[in-house]
Design a protein around this motif. Structure first.
Motif, PDB file in Angstrom:
ATOM      1  N   ARG A 138     -25.887  -1.273 -89.293  1.00 46.67           N
ATOM      2  CA  ARG A 138     -25.256  -0.196 -88.518  1.00 46.67           C
ATOM      3  C   ARG A 138     -26.231   0.962 -88.327  1.00 46.67           C
ATOM      4  N   ARG A 139     -26.988   1.294 -89.366  1.00 49.56           N
ATOM      5  CA  ARG A 139     -27.967   2.380 -89.270  1.00 49.56           C
ATOM      6  C   ARG A 139     -29.084   2.033 -88.286  1.00 49.56           C
ATOM      7  N   LEU A 140     -29.507   0.789 -88.309  1.00 52.77           N
ATOM      8  CA  LEU A 140     -30.546   0.348 -87.380  1.00 52.77           C
ATOM      9  C   LEU A 140     -30.025   0.349 -85.938  1.00 52.77           C
ATOM     10  N   MET A 141     -28.776  -0.038 -85.750  1.00 55.29           N
ATOM     11  CA  MET A 141     -28.184  -0.014 -84.416  1.00 55.29           C
ATOM     12  C   MET A 141     -28.178   1.396 -83.849  1.00 55.29           C
ATOM     13  N   ALA A 143     -30.180   3.896 -84.721  1.00 51.47           N
ATOM     14  CA  ALA A 143     -31.564   4.292 -84.454  1.00 51.47           C
ATOM     15  C   ALA A 143     -32.086   3.648 -83.180  1.00 51.47           C
ATOM     16  N   ALA A 144     -31.721   2.388 -82.945  1.00 50.70           N
ATOM     17  CA  ALA A 144     -32.170   1.698 -81.729  1.00 50.70           C
ATOM     18  C   ALA A 144     -31.566   2.356 -80.492  1.00 50.70           C
ATOM     19  N   CYS A 145     -30.306   2.782 -80.588  1.00 51.11           N
ATOM     20  CA  CYS A 145     -29.666   3.433 -79.448  1.00 51.11           C
ATOM     21  C   CYS A 145     -30.300   4.782 -79.132  1.00 51.11           C
ATOM     22  N   LEU A 146     -30.835   5.444 -80.124  1.00 52.90           N
ATOM     23  CA  LEU A 146     -31.508   6.726 -79.911  1.00 52.90           C
ATOM     24  C   LEU A 146     -32.922   6.556 -79.371  1.00 52.90           C
ATOM     25  N   ARG A 147     -33.367   5.306 -79.207  1.00 53.93           N
ATOM     26  CA  ARG A 147     -34.715   5.036 -78.704  1.00 53.93           C
ATOM     27  C   ARG A 147     -34.706   4.201 -77.427  1.00 53.93           C
ATOM     28  N   ILE A 148     -33.592   4.171 -76.749  1.00 51.47           N
ATOM     29  CA  ILE A 148     -33.503   3.367 -75.535  1.00 51.47           C
ATOM     30  C   ILE A 148     -34.550   3.825 -74.529  1.00 51.47           C
ATOM     31  N   GLY A 149     -35.277   2.858 -73.995  1.00 51.79           N
ATOM     32  CA  GLY A 149     -36.318   3.156 -73.024  1.00 51.79           C
ATOM     33  C   GLY A 149     -37.660   3.477 -73.625  1.00 51.79           C
ATOM     34  N   ASN A 150     -37.734   3.508 -74.957  1.00 51.60           N
ATOM     35  CA  ASN A 150     -39.008   3.798 -75.635  1.00 51.60           C
ATOM     36  C   ASN A 150     -39.677   2.512 -76.102  1.00 51.60           C
ATOM     37  N   LEU A 151     -40.968   2.594 -76.354  1.00 53.34           N
ATOM     38  CA  LEU A 151     -41.676   1.454 -76.902  1.00 53.34           C
ATOM     39  C   LEU A 151     -41.114   1.116 -78.274  1.00 53.34           C
ATOM     40  N   LEU A 152     -40.946  -0.158 -78.524  1.00 49.71           N
ATOM     41  CA  LEU A 152     -40.393  -0.605 -79.800  1.00 49.71           C
ATOM     42  C   LEU A 152     -41.482  -0.595 -80.869  1.00 49.71           C
ATOM     43  N   LEU A 157     -39.234   2.460 -86.895  1.00 56.70           N
ATOM     44  CA  LEU A 157     -37.801   2.271 -87.103  1.00 56.70           C
ATOM     45  C   LEU A 157     -37.486   2.105 -88.585  1.00 56.70           C
ATOM     46  N   GLY A 158     -38.329   1.354 -89.282  1.00 52.60           N
ATOM     47  CA  GLY A 158     -38.126   1.147 -90.710  1.00 52.60           C
ATOM     48  C   GLY A 158     -38.239   2.440 -91.496  1.00 52.60           C
ATOM     49  N   ARG A 159     -39.240   3.268 -91.167  1.00 48.47           N
ATOM     50  CA  ARG A 159     -39.408   4.548 -91.862  1.00 48.47           C
ATOM     51  C   ARG A 159     -38.215   5.466 -91.628  1.00 48.47           C
ATOM     52  N   ASP A 160     -37.730   5.514 -90.397  1.00 48.02           N
ATOM     53  CA  ASP A 160     -36.646   6.443 -90.071  1.00 48.02           C
ATOM     54  C   ASP A 160     -35.298   6.006 -90.636  1.00 48.02           C
ATOM     55  N   THR A 161     -35.131   4.728 -90.856  1.00 50.42           N
ATOM     56  CA  THR A 161     -33.842   4.226 -91.344  1.00 50.42           C
ATOM     57  C   THR A 161     -33.871   3.828 -92.818  1.00 50.42           C
ATOM     58  N   GLY A 162     -35.058   3.840 -93.431  1.00 49.77           N
ATOM     59  CA  GLY A 162     -35.163   3.438 -94.827  1.00 49.77           C
ATOM     60  C   GLY A 162     -35.010   1.949 -95.039  1.00 49.77           C
ATOM     61  N   ILE A 163     -35.384   1.169 -94.026  1.00 54.78           N
ATOM     62  CA  ILE A 163     -35.287  -0.286 -94.103  1.00 54.78           C
ATOM     63  C   ILE A 163     -36.689  -0.870 -93.997  1.00 54.78           C
ATOM     64  N   VAL A 164     -37.009  -1.828 -94.834  1.00 53.65           N
ATOM     65  CA  VAL A 164     -38.351  -2.404 -94.817  1.00 53.65           C
ATOM     66  C   VAL A 164     -38.576  -3.132 -93.494  1.00 53.65           C
TER      67      VAL A 164
END
Length: 257
Positions: A138-141, A143-152, A157-164
């Motif tokens: 859910r946290r990654l989802m 974060a991904a929605c806040l980056r729509i249109g940006n380079l992946l 993403l891992g640093r911002d969400t605390g996920i490896v």
């Protein structure tokens, strides 16, 4: 096996005899032993485009737009017949049939999207693959929605969400397999470079992305106009809106009207 046998015994073979539907990419399910390779055609049904929602029977103006020079795009959109609609309202309505057609306001749509996300996380995602921590997904989802249109950038993403990073990669694959996330490959004249350039990340339904991002309405930088064009499917919208990115990062959304 019964379906495979029925198809093989159907002589002469009749197209359209069986129609199988589902909310995930059948070919990416580990539990499926038979892919029906050579016996079936696969069609991805994305959320309704604006023109489909209005009963136009087509996805949008992409054939005309891609055949014309970019400088003529705005003229083509202005000259299209059809009801005008503020692009922000179109984004909030989205393309899922129930919230797009049956629900009247943002509060009802929010309730529907909450139920959709809960069902997706607790049922659909577990069918695709064993997921131990649904809160991470859910946290990654979000974060991904806040980056729509940006380079992946999976490490970011891992640093911002605390996920490896390996988990980020795994979760993104699951979201893509379930038709939530769309990765748009990087463009380059050299076809080989297209394979290695970082893709951009998009969400299949802009209203769901808006809900997950926690934003009350879509906003973003003018340079993100292609993001809204993809999310709104080239419909005839109000052209007075200067901001076009859906769920863009806050740092990129400081432009004024």
């Amino acid at each position: 096996m019964r379906l495979k046998r029925a198809v093989d015994l159907d002589t002469p073979r009749r197209r359209g005899r069986f129609v199988l539907t589902g909310s995930a990419n059948l070919l990416m399910l580990e539990r499926i032993s038979e892919s029906l390779a050579g016996r079936a055609a696969y069609v991805s049904l994305w959320p309704l485009t604006r023109r489909e929602r209005l009963g136009g029977g087509r996805a949008g103006l992409w054939t005309e737009l891609l055949a014309a020079r970019f400088s003529r795009w705005m003229d083509l959109l202005r000259n299209q017949s059809g009801p005008k609609e503020d692009w922000k309202d179109a984004v909030r309505r989205g393309g899922f049939p129930v919230p797009a057609h049956e629900l009247k306001d943002d509060a009802e749509r929010s309730t529907w999207f909450n139920g959709y996300v809960q069902t997706f996380l607790e049922r659909n995602l577990r069918v695709l693959r064993a997921v131990e921590n649904l809160s991470d997904v859910r946290r990654l989802m979000t974060a991904a929605c806040l980056r729509i249109g940006n380079l992946l950038n999976q490490s970011e993403l891992g640093r911002d969400t605390g996920i490896v990073q390996p988990q980020v990669h795994r979760f993104l694959n699951l979201l893509e397999a379930s038709y939530q996330v769309v990765r748009l490959p990087g463009y380059a004249v050299n076809r080989t470079l297209r394979l290695i350039k970082s893709p951009k990340i998009y969400w299949s339904d802009p209203a769901l992305a808006l809900h997950l991002s926690g934003e009350a309405e879509p906003r973003g930088a003018p340079s993100k106009i292609l993001s809204s064009a993809i999310c709104l499917h080239g419909g005839t919208l109000s052209l007075a809106a200067p901001k076009c990115s859906i769920g863009a990062r806050r740092a990129a959304s400081k432009s004024t009207s």
